[in-house]
Enzyme design. Structure first.
Site, short mmCIF file in Angstrom:
data_model
loop_
_atom_site.label_atom_id
_atom_site.label_comp_id
_atom_site.label_asym_id
_atom_site.label_seq_id
_atom_site.Cartn_x
_atom_site.Cartn_y
_atom_site.Cartn_z
N HIS A 12 85.87 -78.39 51.30
CA HIS A 12 85.40 -77.68 50.32
C HIS A 12 86.24 -76.69 49.31
O HIS A 12 86.55 -75.74 49.90
CB HIS A 12 84.27 -77.03 50.71
CG HIS A 12 83.37 -76.22 49.59
ND1 HIS A 12 83.17 -74.84 49.76
CD2 HIS A 12 82.48 -76.53 48.77
CE1 HIS A 12 82.18 -74.56 48.89
NE2 HIS A 12 81.95 -75.71 48.27
N ARG A 13 86.51 -77.15 48.13
CA ARG A 13 87.53 -76.25 47.18
C ARG A 13 88.89 -76.35 47.96
O ARG A 13 89.59 -75.34 47.93
CB ARG A 13 87.07 -74.82 46.99
CG ARG A 13 85.53 -74.84 46.65
CD ARG A 13 85.13 -73.45 46.32
NE ARG A 13 83.75 -73.40 46.03
CZ ARG A 13 82.98 -72.16 46.01
NH1 ARG A 13 83.58 -71.07 46.09
NH2 ARG A 13 81.78 -72.22 45.88
N GLU A 70 87.16 -81.64 47.75
CA GLU A 70 85.96 -81.21 46.83
C GLU A 70 86.70 -80.05 45.71
O GLU A 70 87.41 -79.17 46.29
CB GLU A 70 84.90 -80.90 47.38
CG GLU A 70 83.65 -80.55 46.49
CD GLU A 70 83.42 -79.10 45.96
OE1 GLU A 70 82.46 -79.07 45.34
OE2 GLU A 70 84.28 -78.28 46.43
N ASP A 97 85.80 -78.03 41.89
CA ASP A 97 84.78 -77.97 40.92
C ASP A 97 85.65 -78.02 39.62
O ASP A 97 86.73 -77.29 39.21
CB ASP A 97 84.36 -76.48 40.92
CG ASP A 97 83.36 -76.43 42.22
OD1 ASP A 97 82.70 -76.90 42.44
OD2 ASP A 97 84.23 -75.77 43.03
N HIS A 99 85.70 -72.73 40.28
CA HIS A 99 84.27 -72.78 40.45
C HIS A 99 83.33 -72.10 39.75
O HIS A 99 82.52 -72.39 39.37
CB HIS A 99 83.91 -72.37 42.14
CG HIS A 99 82.83 -72.35 42.32
ND1 HIS A 99 81.80 -71.24 42.23
CD2 HIS A 99 81.93 -73.36 42.82
CE1 HIS A 99 80.63 -71.45 42.49
NE2 HIS A 99 80.59 -72.61 43.12
N GLU A 134 83.32 -82.29 41.35
CA GLU A 134 81.94 -81.83 41.16
C GLU A 134 82.08 -81.02 39.67
O GLU A 134 82.96 -80.12 39.34
CB GLU A 134 81.52 -80.57 42.06
CG GLU A 134 80.22 -80.03 41.66
CD GLU A 134 79.90 -78.76 42.36
OE1 GLU A 134 80.15 -78.54 43.47
OE2 GLU A 134 79.09 -77.99 41.85
N LYS A 174 80.67 -78.82 36.75
CA LYS A 174 79.91 -77.89 36.58
C LYS A 174 78.76 -77.88 35.57
O LYS A 174 78.74 -78.57 34.40
CB LYS A 174 80.71 -76.69 36.26
CG LYS A 174 81.95 -76.28 37.17
CD LYS A 174 81.51 -76.19 38.58
CE LYS A 174 80.66 -74.85 38.85
NZ LYS A 174 80.39 -74.67 40.38
N ASP A 219 84.77 -75.31 54.28
CA ASP A 219 85.90 -74.43 53.84
C ASP A 219 86.94 -74.38 54.86
O ASP A 219 88.13 -73.86 54.38
CB ASP A 219 85.48 -73.16 53.66
CG ASP A 219 84.35 -72.77 52.85
OD1 ASP A 219 84.31 -73.61 51.63
OD2 ASP A 219 83.58 -71.79 52.94
#
Ligand code: G3P
Ligand code: MG
Length: 250
Positions: A15-16, A42, A44, A57, A116, A118, A242
């Site tokens: 995640h990120r 992943e 954003d 993000h 992802e 936004k 994370d």
């Protein structure tokens, strides 16, 4: 090892990047995920003032960079001057806000990428260079259509993607509210690959219903081993974390 519905082991999505140990959404965080063997990372994505795609993000720069104000108010060149690592740890000073292209180039051939989009980047007038179209063009440019999943909390973005001609990456529906049948209706309408709910909204009924429709369930953001195990016992197909290093081998 937990036998899943779609796979023999859970899909662990960084995640990120490895955002527990590196500044989120930076090349350092993504490189760490690749080095850790994450199957998917992943990120954003949003639009700059001059309509490039950048990986960050928040809608504002304040939390994760040394800049101030809206991301969308600055050009790519202006954003490129900012430090995106110092806030996390001075050791990461010099990390920048990456472009989507830079992350795709890094991950290509090594991991899948969940882009992802936004909600704030959604444009009702649907210009030809809208964020979702640019994301698809980028995936095609890097020959990564099959290696990319595009997700969003904005159904209108996902509907536009589903309606595009030509090869389009897999789609995923993000939710942050208690499970409703309408979530699965949207997944079916889009022929979505997965439903990605906040972990606290995962129920056995949700997982069973999604699997019946051939849809994976991939909750976010799971950083605790016991929680991960409980979710896997409910049948989820993987999760965003994370800390893919800390949860490796689950
Ligand atoms: O895609 C999973 C997760 O990233 C969704 O929430 O706010 O962390 O982008 P957020
Ligand atoms: Mg995200």
């Amino acid at each position: 090892m937990v036998e899943g519905f779609f796979r023999s082991h859970p899909l662990i999505i960084a995640h990120r990047g490895v955002s527990a140990r590196f500044p989120e959404n930076t090349l350092a965080a993504f490189a760490a995920a690749l080095d850790a063997g994450a199957e998917m990372v992943e990120l954003d994505v949003t639009l700059t003032r001059d309509r490039h795609l950048v990986v960050i993000h928040d809608d504002t720069l304040d939390r994760t960079t040394d800049g101030r104000g809206e991301v969308a108010a600055l050009t790519l060149s202006e954003l490129g001057q900012l430090d995106a690592g110092f806030w996390f740890d001075p050791a990461f000073s010099g990390e920048r806000i990456p472009t989507l292209d830079e992350v795709l180039a890094l991950a290509r051939g090594r991991a899948q990428v969940n882009i992802e989009i936004k909600v704030s980047a959604f444009e009702p007038e649907a210009p030809t260079d809208a964020v979702e179209r640019q994301a698809v063009v980028a995936a095609r440019r890097y020959a990564m259509v099959d290696a990319v999943v595009i997700s969003s909390f904005e159904p209108r973005i996902l509907r536009r993607l589903a309606a595009l001609a030509g090869a389009v990456p897999r789609l995923a529906v993000l939710t942050e509210t208690p499970f409703a049948q309408s979530d699965l209706d949207l997944c079916r309408e889009l022929n979505a690959w997965s439903l990605n709910p906040g972990w606290s909204f995962v129920t056995q009924a949700m997982v069973t219903a999604a699997h019946r429709d051939g849809i994976r369930v991939l909750p976010y953001t799971v950083n605790d081993l016991d929680l991960a195990k409980a979710l896997l016992n409910m049948g989820v197909d993987g999760f965003f974390t994370d800390d893919p290093v800390g949860l490796a081998g689950i």
